[in-house]
Scaffold this motif. Structure first.
Motif, mmCIF file in Angstrom:
data_model
loop_
_atom_site.group_PDB
_atom_site.id
_atom_site.type_symbol
_atom_site.label_atom_id
_atom_site.label_comp_id
_atom_site.label_asym_id
_atom_site.label_seq_id
_atom_site.Cartn_x
_atom_site.Cartn_y
_atom_site.Cartn_z
ATOM 1 N N SER A 78 0.827 -1.201 0.000
ATOM 2 C CA SER A 78 0.000 0.000 0.000
ATOM 3 C C SER A 78 0.864 1.255 0.000
ATOM 4 O O SER A 78 0.591 2.219 -0.720
ATOM 5 C CB SER A 78 -0.931 -0.014 1.221
ATOM 6 O OG SER A 78 -1.779 1.101 1.218
ATOM 7 N N ALA A 79 1.928 1.245 0.804
ATOM 8 C CA ALA A 79 2.819 2.408 0.874
ATOM 9 C C ALA A 79 3.523 2.651 -0.450
ATOM 10 O O ALA A 79 3.676 3.796 -0.892
ATOM 11 C CB ALA A 79 3.843 2.212 1.991
ATOM 12 N N PHE A 80 3.935 1.588 -1.124
ATOM 13 C CA PHE A 80 4.667 1.726 -2.378
ATOM 14 C C PHE A 80 3.768 1.945 -3.595
ATOM 15 O O PHE A 80 4.225 2.415 -4.625
ATOM 16 C CB PHE A 80 5.538 0.487 -2.629
ATOM 17 C CG PHE A 80 6.767 0.429 -1.770
ATOM 18 C CD1 PHE A 80 7.482 1.571 -1.445
ATOM 19 C CD2 PHE A 80 7.227 -0.794 -1.285
ATOM 20 C CE1 PHE A 80 8.615 1.513 -0.651
ATOM 21 C CE2 PHE A 80 8.368 -0.865 -0.487
ATOM 22 C CZ PHE A 80 9.057 0.294 -0.175
ATOM 23 N N ARG A 81 2.480 1.613 -3.478
ATOM 24 C CA ARG A 81 1.600 1.723 -4.632
ATOM 25 C C ARG A 81 0.813 3.027 -4.672
ATOM 26 O O ARG A 81 0.000 3.244 -5.564
ATOM 27 C CB ARG A 81 0.592 0.564 -4.653
ATOM 28 C CG ARG A 81 1.199 -0.768 -4.958
ATOM 29 C CD ARG A 81 1.896 -0.817 -6.294
ATOM 30 N NE ARG A 81 0.989 -0.657 -7.428
ATOM 31 C CZ ARG A 81 1.392 -0.486 -8.669
ATOM 32 N NH1 ARG A 81 2.687 -0.425 -8.944
ATOM 33 N NH2 ARG A 81 0.515 -0.358 -9.647
ATOM 34 N N LYS A 82 1.035 3.898 -3.731
ATOM 35 C CA LYS A 82 0.321 5.177 -3.722
ATOM 36 C C LYS A 82 0.615 5.954 -5.002
ATOM 37 O O LYS A 82 1.745 6.011 -5.481
ATOM 38 C CB LYS A 82 0.714 6.007 -2.493
ATOM 39 C CG LYS A 82 0.073 5.486 -1.204
ATOM 40 C CD LYS A 82 0.486 6.298 -0.006
ATOM 41 C CE LYS A 82 -0.164 5.740 1.264
ATOM 42 N NZ LYS A 82 0.284 6.433 2.473
ATOM 43 N N ASN A 83 -0.429 6.541 -5.531
ATOM 44 C CA ASN A 83 -0.338 7.372 -6.742
ATOM 45 C C ASN A 83 0.011 6.576 -8.003
ATOM 46 O O ASN A 83 0.426 7.150 -8.999
ATOM 47 C CB ASN A 83 0.690 8.510 -6.557
ATOM 48 C CG ASN A 83 0.372 9.366 -5.350
ATOM 49 O OD1 ASN A 83 -0.789 9.680 -5.105
ATOM 50 N ND2 ASN A 83 1.393 9.735 -4.602
ATOM 51 N N LYS A 84 -0.132 5.241 -7.961
ATOM 52 C CA LYS A 84 0.087 4.432 -9.159
ATOM 53 C C LYS A 84 -1.262 4.163 -9.824
ATOM 54 O O LYS A 84 -2.256 3.896 -9.154
ATOM 55 C CB LYS A 84 0.759 3.103 -8.794
ATOM 56 C CG LYS A 84 2.104 3.278 -8.095
ATOM 57 C CD LYS A 84 3.194 3.673 -9.055
ATOM 58 C CE LYS A 84 4.480 3.938 -8.287
ATOM 59 N NZ LYS A 84 5.627 3.309 -8.796
ATOM 60 N N GLU A 85 -1.305 4.221 -11.132
ATOM 61 C CA GLU A 85 -2.566 4.096 -11.842
ATOM 62 C C GLU A 85 -3.023 2.651 -11.999
ATOM 63 O O GLU A 85 -4.203 2.342 -11.888
ATOM 64 C CB GLU A 85 -2.450 4.746 -13.230
ATOM 65 C CG GLU A 85 -2.288 6.262 -13.174
ATOM 66 C CD GLU A 85 -2.248 6.881 -14.561
ATOM 67 O OE1 GLU A 85 -2.429 6.136 -15.548
ATOM 68 O OE2 GLU A 85 -2.026 8.098 -14.644
ATOM 69 N N GLN A 86 -2.117 1.722 -12.271
ATOM 70 C CA GLN A 86 -2.505 0.340 -12.553
ATOM 71 C C GLN A 86 -2.515 -0.503 -11.288
ATOM 72 O O GLN A 86 -1.598 -0.429 -10.468
ATOM 73 C CB GLN A 86 -1.545 -0.275 -13.573
ATOM 74 C CG GLN A 86 -1.984 -1.630 -14.101
ATOM 75 C CD GLN A 86 -1.070 -2.135 -15.208
ATOM 76 O OE1 GLN A 86 -0.085 -1.479 -15.563
ATOM 77 N NE2 GLN A 86 -1.376 -3.301 -15.748
ATOM 78 N N ASP A 87 -3.572 -1.305 -11.127
ATOM 79 C CA ASP A 87 -3.642 -2.203 -9.983
ATOM 80 C C ASP A 87 -2.528 -3.241 -10.055
ATOM 81 O O ASP A 87 -2.101 -3.640 -11.142
ATOM 82 C CB ASP A 87 -4.983 -2.942 -9.960
ATOM 83 C CG ASP A 87 -6.132 -2.049 -9.525
ATOM 84 O OD1 ASP A 87 -5.871 -0.934 -9.047
ATOM 85 O OD2 ASP A 87 -7.296 -2.478 -9.685
ATOM 86 N N ILE A 88 -2.083 -3.666 -8.892
ATOM 87 C CA ILE A 88 -1.126 -4.761 -8.830
ATOM 88 C C ILE A 88 -1.892 -6.060 -8.611
ATOM 89 O O ILE A 88 -2.909 -6.082 -7.909
ATOM 90 C CB ILE A 88 -0.091 -4.531 -7.705
ATOM 91 C CG1 ILE A 88 1.028 -5.548 -7.783
ATOM 92 C CG2 ILE A 88 -0.726 -4.557 -6.336
ATOM 93 C CD1 ILE A 88 2.218 -5.198 -6.940
ATOM 94 N N VAL A 89 -1.445 -7.139 -9.231
ATOM 95 C CA VAL A 89 -2.088 -8.444 -9.096
ATOM 96 C C VAL A 89 -1.163 -9.361 -8.302
ATOM 97 O O VAL A 89 -0.055 -9.673 -8.748
ATOM 98 C CB VAL A 89 -2.402 -9.073 -10.468
ATOM 99 C CG1 VAL A 89 -3.030 -10.457 -10.278
ATOM 100 C CG2 VAL A 89 -3.328 -8.169 -11.276
ATOM 101 N N ILE A 90 -1.608 -9.756 -7.121
ATOM 102 C CA ILE A 90 -0.843 -10.657 -6.265
ATOM 103 C C ILE A 90 -1.179 -12.095 -6.635
ATOM 104 O O ILE A 90 -2.342 -12.499 -6.601
ATOM 105 C CB ILE A 90 -1.189 -10.443 -4.776
ATOM 106 C CG1 ILE A 90 -0.913 -9.015 -4.336
ATOM 107 C CG2 ILE A 90 -0.442 -11.455 -3.905
ATOM 108 C CD1 ILE A 90 0.516 -8.682 -4.171
ATOM 109 N N LEU A 91 -0.175 -12.867 -6.995
ATOM 110 C CA LEU A 91 -0.342 -14.298 -7.239
ATOM 111 C C LEU A 91 0.333 -15.053 -6.098
ATOM 112 O O LEU A 91 1.497 -14.792 -5.778
ATOM 113 C CB LEU A 91 0.314 -14.719 -8.552
ATOM 114 C CG LEU A 91 -0.365 -14.351 -9.863
ATOM 115 C CD1 LEU A 91 0.450 -14.909 -11.033
ATOM 116 C CD2 LEU A 91 -1.776 -14.890 -9.916
ATOM 117 N N ALA A 92 -0.383 -15.998 -5.499
ATOM 118 C CA ALA A 92 0.211 -16.770 -4.416
ATOM 119 C C ALA A 92 -0.281 -18.200 -4.459
ATOM 120 O O ALA A 92 -1.483 -18.446 -4.619
ATOM 121 C CB ALA A 92 -0.125 -16.142 -3.062
#
Length: 441
Positions: free
Chosen positions: A119-133
């Protein structure tokens, strides 16, 4: 500035934020620090005065230098809002209870830390991140709860159909919101291989921002190193001998985190790698030969791993020197029958109830003390710490017939049993996963 490099040695060094968001290095290796910082000597001397949160901040500072102090404090305080008590069950034998988080498993430490870091690193980023686990049980529920509702993050969990407990399945398939469960016809190793293929696929990585919440991600291991030091903080101040840590092991992220803590200065006499019949690493310790193979199903299912990813990190830490690894790690494996007997006997002898994974740790500790005492050069009165990875209520179907009584179900587990399971069935073909990801995200 701290940089992270690949265990395969063919990728450029990257800052922590990039290592976390990528999960796996471009060359297919796992990220490790490019150097090993050291904990302050005064901090270690005064460890008994430190809380889990204070330890978390101190260790994090060594690896995470892209966040200011206020943000780092906030990440730790939010992520680690539960305890990890050290419980003595016999003379010099302690259980470090790591199951007091939201999903009652040690995976809560890594998942909650990771979600706040993302959350801290993704602030102000336009594209969602996809977590694969990929998950063999507890990782899935911890990741689901840790990332539930986190803005800008989608979570996709792969788990082996029919090879996790009902409670574990209910926890990871009923989260909803931004969390999707994929039920794979195969083993955990199949799930893990599919995730690794996704990170290596050029087309997927061009169209999606992929990352992992498995222990292949370095951000999972850093918070897991906190509780090793917290175990020391809870010991008697007069205790002079560094403990031997016994770690129930599957993918070997938890043990690797302990080795990382040792690298930055934590006193430890040695580490016991405790496995079920999936004994690839104990076999390696004996023979020097690492022979991955399909995993076998056991009652300690979260450790049913036939090709542990973090072995690559362990080898890297010791420069691929088998004898050097053996000096710090002793291993043993045990059957389901032995595991069940340990649960029964410890309950009768001490009143303490072990889950199947912790029972494997207990067996390994007893085997070490009986067969290999002094292997690490430790004195007779050295304390042992067994990492207890999950609440026994999560494995009632296994434990209750063994002890002949019902285990009270904590409220948060009872609640998830009432929810509707939602999963997408899929065979263990990477092409199917790739097409699904491109369609969904």
């Amino acid at each position: 500035m701290m940089k992270f490099i690949s265990t395969n040695g063919d990728s450029e060094p990257v800052p922590f934020s990039e290592a976390v968001l990528k999960g796996l290095a471009p060359d297919g290796g796992l990220y490790v620090p490019d150097h090993w910082p050291a904990l302050d000597e005064a901090f270690l001397t005064n460890i008994h005065d430190k809380s889990l949160q204070q330890i978390g901040v101190e260790v994090s500072r060594l690896f995470v230098d892209e966040l200011d102090d206020d943000t780092l404090h906030s990440v730790i305080e939010e992520a680690l809002n539960f305890d990890a008590p050290l419980v003595s069950i016999e003379d010099n034998l302690n259980i470090l209870e790591l199951f007091h988080g939201p999903t009652l498993a040690f995976k809560d430490f890594g998942a909650r830390f990771m979600s706040r870091i993302f959350s801290a690193f993704r602030k102000n980023k336009e594209q969602d991140i996809v977590i694969l686990a990929a998950t063999s049980g507890d990782t899935g529920s911890a990741v689901a709860q840790g990332f539930l509702g986190v803005e800008g993050v989608k979570v996709c969990l792969l788990y082996p159909s029919g090879k996790v407990s009902r409670l574990q399945e209910q926890q990871l398939t009923t989260a909803g919101q931004n969390v999707t469960a994929l039920e794979i016809d195969g083993t955990f190793d199949d799930c893990q291989q599919m995730v690794k293929q996704a990170f290596s696929d050029q087309e997927l990585n061009e169209q999606l921002v992929l990352s992992s919440a498995n222990s292949i991600n370095i951000a999972r291991l850093i918070p897991q190193s906190f509780y090793y030091l917290y175990a020391l903080a809870q010991m008697e101040k007069t205790e002079q001998n560094p403990p031997v840590f016994c770690v129930p092991s599957g993918n070997f992220g938890n043990l690797t985190a302990g080795l990382m803590a040792r690298k930055i200065g934590m006193p430890a006499s040695g580490f016991i790698a405790a496995t079920n019949v999936n004994d690839v690493v104990p076999e390696y310790l004996q023979t020097g030969s690492f022979n991955p193979r399909p995993s076998k199903r056991t009652i300690s299912n979260a450790m049913d791993v036939g090709n542990p990813s973090n072995f690559a990190r362990i080898e890297y830490l010791y420069n691929h020197d088998h004898e050097a690894i053996r000096r710090h790690i002793w291993g043993a494996s045990f059957s389901d029958e032995q595991t069940a007997d340990a649960i029964r006997s410890v309950k009768e002898k001490t009143g303490y109830l072990l889950d199947p994974h912790t029972a494997v740790g207990y067996l390994a500790t007893e085997a070490y003390r009986r067969e290999a005492a002094g292997y690490f050069g430790e004195p007779d009165d050295t304390p042992f710490v067994i990492l207890s990875t999950a609440h026994p209520a999560k494995f009632g179907d296994v434990i209750e017939p063994v002890i002949g009584e019902k285990i009270p179900l904590p409220g948060r587990l009872a609640a998830c049993l009432q929810k509707e399971k939602k999963s997408t069935h899929m065979d263990s073909d990477f092409g199917r996963l790739k097409a699904w990801l491109l369609e969904q995200y």
